[in-house]
Design an enzyme around this catalytic site. Structure first.
Site, PDB file in Angstrom:
ATOM      1  N   GLU A  83      -4.610   0.955   6.385  1.00 45.25           N
ATOM      2  CA  GLU A  83      -4.083   1.099   7.740  1.00 45.25           C
ATOM      3  C   GLU A  83      -3.691   2.530   8.081  1.00 45.25           C
ATOM      4  OE1 GLU A  83      -3.823  -0.927  10.228  1.00 45.25           O
ATOM      5  OE2 GLU A  83      -4.590  -2.716   9.253  1.00 45.25           O
ATOM      6  N   GLU A 114      -5.769  -8.783 -14.455  1.00 43.34           N
ATOM      7  CA  GLU A 114      -4.443  -8.170 -14.491  1.00 43.34           C
ATOM      8  C   GLU A 114      -3.914  -8.000 -15.915  1.00 43.34           C
ATOM      9  OE1 GLU A 114      -1.027 -11.458 -14.122  1.00 43.34           O
ATOM     10  OE2 GLU A 114      -2.203 -11.235 -12.281  1.00 43.34           O
TER      11      GLU A 114
END
Length: 550
Positions: A83, A114
């Site tokens: 963004e 992960e």
């Protein structure tokens, strides 16, 4: 720490019967739980601010902000990074989001990704991590191997490392130079950390990137001024910003933007110490003004080239003789061809009211109301200083909160949550410690005024004593604004009273702001059009533009 011991994995007693609730009850329960998130983030505001400063410093010298996470945490990092270019015209490489499992993991789980710390090292090496970068590791649990491995490697090469987790005493603390730990408690659905923990994470990331970009000059006040007009919406927004800041018409704004290739940018900023000659003394105040001007011109690459027009709106220059003294100094300085020396509240009116006609209500550390009518006549109320006045100011609210807490502890007044909140805000454990903490900094009125946020938060959560303090502050501020409006002959009727609101307290405390407007509307002025002015210097730019056009 074992997974079962994590706060975010615990069962939430409030939602143990959620499967028996109606749809409305589920929504109300989740909303009540989510309301705790903002408070949890507020408790770690100092840690967020410290991280923000470090990030901005490294971005300023060419470094990057790199988010590192897995699952929901990784997706939130990638979202925030993506963004920044459209919002702030930042370069695509300045803010980067890395997620365990790569781009595929953005839309579906990648098994085992992960759990491999070495993959994080490979991901950071692939983007050529350097000591000028900042790595923010995001892991709600505080124990994700991918994140811990990446933070450890980043620290080894000298990058700034920041850990963001929603569990206290996590493994991340051992590999992070700074920690941000908003503890939001158990989730509505046990272990579903996309809920409160995810919301808290997004709030923190918003603050880190928005704050850093503001510090880099990507905004002017609260206006996005580093824009590229790549679509119709941004073209209209840029034209509106130019009109608001300069006072020119739509056609002139469009022409100005066309001349600069469609981009609107702040080209230079300068800051210095106090410019109030009554507080700092005339030599120091004028030296500070010159220093701020020099720094702004240097940042703009203009050296000591005189500008066409300038507006100097300085506190402490309310008398004609004071303004004439500043005007004479400005002429000798030669930094501008034309100079307007104005009352320091005039830019608030210029930025927040049509044609600078209306009332400016300012509440930060102190408080003041100032207005101007269509004939150019001005009036003021308040501004008497902390010993005589400053009603409704941050300083007054903070002082009253401290007094209420002390009365509650002594049993001389009603019990209030303000005491515990103030102790927590100041990192204290016993009421007696408050004396040294406050009196040791009593000369720093700006710091003391900052404690007003404790009263505002407590009022928002229903503490009756804090609500009374906030209501009194709103009434005092509304009374000042009403007094100025009446002095200038503004009358209730079809035309609204234009109210420009500025100062750190009013800008940041929406509940107070809304109460002031409500009191005015329920009283003498049913029609009030209020506008926030987060950075009054925008009004000074507008006044300088009007001077140039005259």
């Amino acid at each position: 720490m074992d997974l079962a011991q994590l706060t975010t994995e615990a069962r939430n007693s409030a939602s143990e019967q959620i499967d028996r609730l109606s749809a409305l009850e589920i929504v109300q329960l989740m909303n009540a739980e989510d309301a705790q998130v903002s408070w949890a983030v507020g408790r770690v505001a100092a840690a967020i601010a410290e991280a923000l400063d470090g990030i901005a410093e490294r971005l300023r010298r060419g470094g990057r902000l790199i988010y590192l996470g897995a699952g929901t945490s990784g997706r939130l990092g990638v979202l925030d990074a993506s963004e920044c270019p459209p919002t702030f015209n930042s370069r695509p490489w300045q803010v980067v989001g890395l997620i365990a499992g790569g781009p595929t993991a953005l839309t579906r789980a990648v098994e085992g990704a992960e759990d491999r710390p070495e993959v994080a090292v490979e991901d950071l090496q692939r983007i050529h991590l350097s000591r000028d970068d900042t790595v923010v590791g995001i892991a709600t649990s505080g124990r994700t191997p991918y994140v811990i491995g990446g933070l450890r490697y980043a620290g080894q090469i000298g990058a700034l490392t920041i850990g963001l987790t929603c569990n206290a005493d996590s493994e991340m603390a051992a590999v992070s130079q700074q920690m941000i730990v908003p503890v939001v408690g158990p989730e509505v659905i046990s272990g579903s950390t996309r809920l409160k923990a995810g919301t808290a994470t997004k709030l923190v990331l918003n603050m880190l990137t928005t704050g850093a970009m503001v510090k880099l000059g990507k905004t002017y006040g609260n206006l996005m001024v580093d824009l590229q007009t790549t679509n119709q919406k941004l073209t209209h927004r840029s034209r509106r910003i130019v009109r608001e800041l300069t006072g020119v018409g739509a056609d002139d704004a469009a022409a100005l933007l066309e001349r600069c290739g469609g981009e609107l940018q702040t080209v230079g900023r300068g800051e210095a110490g106090s410019s109030n000659p009554q507080a700092a003394g005339w030599p120091t105040a004028l030296d500070n003004v010159q220093w701020a001007i020099d720094r702004a011109l240097l940042a703009a690459g203009a050296g000591r080239t005189p500008v066409r027009a300038a507006c100097l709106a300085l506190a402490g220059t309310g008398r004609d003789a004071d303004r004439q003294r500043v005007q004479a100094w400005a002429q000798r300085s030669g930094f501008s061809e034309r100079v307007l020396v104005a009352h320091d509240a005039l830019p608030v009116l210029a930025a927040g009211t049509p044609a600078g006609v209306g009332v400016a209500l300012i509440a930060g550390t102190g408080s003041l109301a100032f207005g101007r009518n269509a004939t150019g006549r001005t009036a003021r109320a308040g501004g008497w200083g902390y010993l005589i006045g400053d009603e409704g100011s941050g300083y007054t609210i903070a002082r009253q909160a401290l007094q209420a807490a002390a009365r509650g502890w002594d049993g001389c007044g009603p019990q209030t949550a303000l005491g515990d909140r103030l102790l927590a805000e100041l990192g204290l454990t016993q009421p007696g410690e408050l004396v040294h903490a406050v009196y040791g900094r009593q000369q720093d009125r700006h710091w003391l005024a900052g404690l007003a946020r404790v009263a505002i938060q407590a009022a928002g959560e229903g503490d009756p004593v804090a609500e009374q303090i906030l209501s009194a502050a709103a009434a005092d501020l509304a009374a000042m604004g009403c007094a100025v409006a009446k002095q200038l002959g503004f009358q209730p009727g079809p035309r609204p009273l234009h109210l420009a609101m500025a100062g750190g307290l009013l800008v940041n405390a929406a509940p107070l702001r809304e109460r002031v407007i409500q009191i005015l509307r329920e009283g003498a002025f049913p029609q009030v059009e209020a506008r926030m002015v987060p950075e009054p210097v925008a009004g000074a730019v507008r006044l300088a533009g009007e001077l140039l056009a005259s």
